[in-house]
Design an enzyme around this catalytic site. Sequence first.
Site, PDB file in Angstrom:
ATOM      1  N   GLY A 162       3.076   2.200  10.502  1.00 13.40           N
ATOM      2  CA  GLY A 162       2.904   1.545  11.792  1.00 13.40           C
ATOM      3  C   GLY A 162       2.624   0.068  11.616  1.00 13.40           C
ATOM      4  N   ALA A 163       1.734  -0.232  10.663  1.00 10.61           N
ATOM      5  CA  ALA A 163       1.369  -1.625  10.396  1.00 10.61           C
ATOM      6  C   ALA A 163       0.559  -1.653   9.115  1.00 10.61           C
ATOM      7  CB  ALA A 163       0.574  -2.224  11.554  1.00 10.61           C
ATOM      8  N   MET A 164       0.302  -2.867   8.601  1.00 12.11           N
ATOM      9  CA  MET A 164      -0.405  -3.016   7.334  1.00 12.11           C
ATOM     10  C   MET A 164      -1.351  -4.195   7.411  1.00 12.11           C
ATOM     11  SD  MET A 164      -1.004  -1.928   4.372  1.00 12.11           S
ATOM     12  CE  MET A 164      -2.202  -2.697   3.307  1.00 12.11           C
ATOM     13  N   GLU A 165      -2.588  -3.977   6.921  1.00 11.31           N
ATOM     14  CA  GLU A 165      -3.687  -4.925   7.114  1.00 11.31           C
ATOM     15  C   GLU A 165      -3.800  -5.994   6.050  1.00 11.31           C
ATOM     16  OE1 GLU A 165      -5.699  -1.449   4.761  1.00 11.31           O
ATOM     17  OE2 GLU A 165      -4.102  -1.690   6.237  1.00 11.31           O
TER      18      GLU A 165
ATOM     19  N   GLU B 254       0.848  -1.185   0.000  1.00 12.06           N
ATOM     20  CA  GLU B 254       0.000   0.000   0.000  1.00 12.06           C
ATOM     21  C   GLU B 254       0.891   1.245   0.000  1.00 12.06           C
ATOM     22  OE1 GLU B 254      -3.787   1.996   2.364  1.00 12.06           O
ATOM     23  OE2 GLU B 254      -2.816   0.248   3.198  1.00 12.06           O
TER      24      GLU B 254
ATOM     25  N   HIS C 252      -6.807  -1.979  15.136  1.00 14.98           N
ATOM     26  CA  HIS C 252      -7.028  -1.254  13.883  1.00 14.98           C
ATOM     27  C   HIS C 252      -6.798  -2.151  12.672  1.00 14.98           C
ATOM     28  CE1 HIS C 252      -7.007   2.441  11.331  1.00 14.98           C
ATOM     29  NE2 HIS C 252      -6.184   1.708  10.598  1.00 14.98           N
ATOM     30  N   GLU C 253      -5.666  -2.827  12.658  1.00 11.08           N
ATOM     31  CA  GLU C 253      -5.345  -3.653  11.495  1.00 11.08           C
ATOM     32  C   GLU C 253      -6.274  -4.860  11.403  1.00 11.08           C
ATOM     33  OE1 GLU C 253      -3.534  -2.146   9.497  1.00 11.08           O
ATOM     34  OE2 GLU C 253      -2.708  -0.705  10.911  1.00 11.08           O
TER      35      GLU C 253
ATOM     36  N   HIS D 279      -9.600  -3.849   9.950  1.00 10.41           N
ATOM     37  CA  HIS D 279      -9.529  -3.662   8.498  1.00 10.41           C
ATOM     38  C   HIS D 279      -9.955  -4.919   7.737  1.00 10.41           C
ATOM     39  CE1 HIS D 279      -8.199   0.258   7.328  1.00 10.41           C
ATOM     40  NE2 HIS D 279      -7.062   0.221   7.998  1.00 10.41           N
TER      41      HIS D 279
ATOM     42  N   GLU E  36      -9.903   4.018   6.175  1.00  4.50           N
ATOM     43  CA  GLU E  36      -9.072   4.471   7.288  1.00  4.50           C
ATOM     44  C   GLU E  36      -9.861   5.259   8.334  1.00  4.50           C
ATOM     45  OE1 GLU E  36      -6.426   3.202   7.867  1.00  4.50           O
ATOM     46  OE2 GLU E  36      -5.652   2.478   5.964  1.00  4.50           O
TER      47      GLU E  36
END
Length: 895
Positions: free
Chosen positions: A263-266, A123, A299-300, A303, A322
């Site tokens: 921070g992170a990726m879903e 992303e 959060h992730e 998603h 988001e």
Amino acid sequence: MREGTAPIIRREDYQAPAYWIRTVDLSFDLDPAKTLVINKMTIERNAELPVQSLRLDGEDLNLTRVMVNGEPATFRVENDQLVLDALPDGPFTLEVRNTIAPEKNLQLSGLYTSGGGFFTQCEAQGFRRISYFLDRPDVMAVYTVTLRADAEKYPVLLGNGNLVAQGELDGGRHFAKWHDPFPKPSYLFALVAAKLVSREQKIVSRSGKEHLLQVYVRAGDLDKTEHAMNSLIASVVWDEARFGLPLDLERFMIVAVSDFNMGAMENKGLNIFNTKFVLASPATATDADFANIESVVAHEYFHNWTGNRVTCRDWFQLSLKEGLTVYRDQEFSQDMAGEASARAVKRIEDVRQLRQFQFPEDAGPMAHPVRPEQYQAIDNFYTATVYEKGAEVVRMMATLVGRRGFAKGMTLYFQRHDGQAVTCDDFAQAIADANPGSELAERLDAFKRWYSQAGTPQVTARGAYDAAARTYTLELAQTGTPNPGQPHRLPSVIPFAMGLLASDDGSALPLQLADEPGDTGTHRVLVLAEAEQRFVFVNVDREPVPSLLRGYSAPVHLDAALADTALLTLLQHDSDAFNRWEAGQQLALNRLLAALRGGSTQLDAAFIDAMRGVLRHPTLDAALKELVLTLPSETVVAEELGAEVDPARIHALREGFRLQLAQALRDDWVWAFETQAPIGGYSPDARAAGQRALVNLALSMLVLDATASGDTVWPGRAYQRFKDATSMSERFGALTALVNAHAELAAPALERFHALFADEALVIDKWFALQAGAPEPLGEGAGAVFERVRTLAQHPDFTLRNPNRARSLLMPLTLMNPAAFHRADAAGYVFWADKVVEVDAFNPQLASRLARSLDRWRLLAEPYRSAAREAIARVAARAELSDDTREIVTRSLQD
């Protein structure tokens, strides 16, 4: 790095793709220097569009073969696109082979190496750095992925979805095959190949299905994964209970990597995380770290539905996933906090972030609507406006339809759009359609202006009490500042939560509007939808104090012009904890602004007594006390000032007020330090974390006071607490107290801290950040913090190549420490420009975020303003500059 020449992409120009990719069969022969990628796709033409060429995106790929239906194809490469003409009318297969060099990928976008392993970040547009593809979110395909690699070097091979096969190969190699049954866009693709260990937990969903949860980390870090796993389990349980959204794969994996831009990726079923948001133990992580891990893991995971099962039609709709998911993780964190006061603390923390980062963005050169109308580099629009303001838009919808109504709207949203790429309009329509007759449904078109208008609305509130008529009239008016491309701002639909308190004893008064048969309780939500509206409350027996915008029910600037007496009533009695904090902040802000405009620089007895009352209050939550007793940040003060900002003067006045509070409440701080600490072993729960926060604040004030007076007792006690601490929250709190007061013991404490945690990268990040964010000393020591940062930039442990380490030093200085960064000699701006250019050469995403530090240069007084503009212009004049960074500096300079 290529010179930035990307065209401007406009939302109004959106067109559906000329082709659909239905299935993708990928195979990787992984090698750091030369990885072979074979991409076999099933493609069909979009019958709703005229016949045209197939154009696949690619970047930094070494193309070796292109086949259509098993035969060599005629193709050409134009402007980083693989172009094919004269394709079959019906569905066909396309095979593309290419090689890439992951070890040379310093952008950390696409497939790259870190710590001897392979990781991905796709992303927003990283997949084109892996294979030629229709790299856009509205092209959704079912993926099957086979990974081959050296078994000893890369024993763990992970992909999206479910593991369908694995085994040994000749030559000491092995393979793993993964299949994701859910169609997804290319930005959600992921793979990992590394030497990792995992914490595993099996759970059973409400439907009775068993799922495997796994958290993968480097060997040696496994003991720091318990909190992340607990957070993941809590997220799975919460989403199914709150919204009826179950985990839909056999397994769900989190992988921690130390080199990561975000921070992170879903990625579907395979979330890749920055180690910062996975690893935690009481010895190495603060309470804030534990809270952030819980929030980001949630959060992730959330998603999985809001972003993965239903995704964005185009990148202009980024807030569809988001903003909605930030709202969901905020609600989750509030629910995890438990009691009402702890929930309010979480809300206050979220609003502080909004005001610290999003409000300046809304008022600066990068101002854009929650749904932008155009962009040049999409990576630049992963902003506080899209995320945090986007979450506030969703929160307003939930306020207008109620908790149950919002859940109904979410259910309808997934019924309509599961497996689709859709728009913000589709989401808003589903929430409205599920709640016919609601304020949202009745005003939907007007409400959606929140998606299309940039800037923060200004709301003025004025009240008048008529004792004889027993009425209270509240007049609300909203205005907005025109923005580029938006000369006329139309009224927004603003849910306005409020109540009335009796001015004599602070008791809650019943609320009844003139056209209502009876009162509706002591709390209600008005809807401000016009430029001006008037609300008349009847049967008001006592003069009221208005409690306005409770819980911060809309992201607006509120001017209520309340006198100190009214603010003190709210601070002491309001049942809405957010507004108690807001009243305290407004009291402090009023005094700071008055001093900056030539008023008294001495805190008055009424303010000091009010702060003492908060600190000594027998029932207030400790975390709320800490928030109320913390003065507004220098950034917030500067934004309120609005023009001719002198960062050094703001800093001096705020530090002066802080010292006065330390001195005036000395005995009270001693009481708080000695009596408010949590009892028992370490726990990151909200109550214990709040108690530690208050104790740390008390210690910092006592050390500040002692250092100013030359007393050595409290610095000595802080140093002893630093040495004896049983948790990082205690240890780092004591270290912070010493460093921020510039106590003599700060230097040996910093040296000892570094020696203790030399092998803990995330802790050393804290060590850098603390020093870069320390308040500049006043008087003859001024400039010491900036000089320390320049020295630390040459430290053996510092590198710009690791995003966490680069951010740990550069961002606290340039974003969070105005007095140290904005210098009359312009040295801060020269340092900033040099680092932006240096980082841009290999990591444009990181460079463009650093470039944002001077967004608000026009607010500065001279000589800062001219020097800042010169530094930005110097960066903009570079011939070789990435699209990401060029867009930022060019927009910053535009009139």
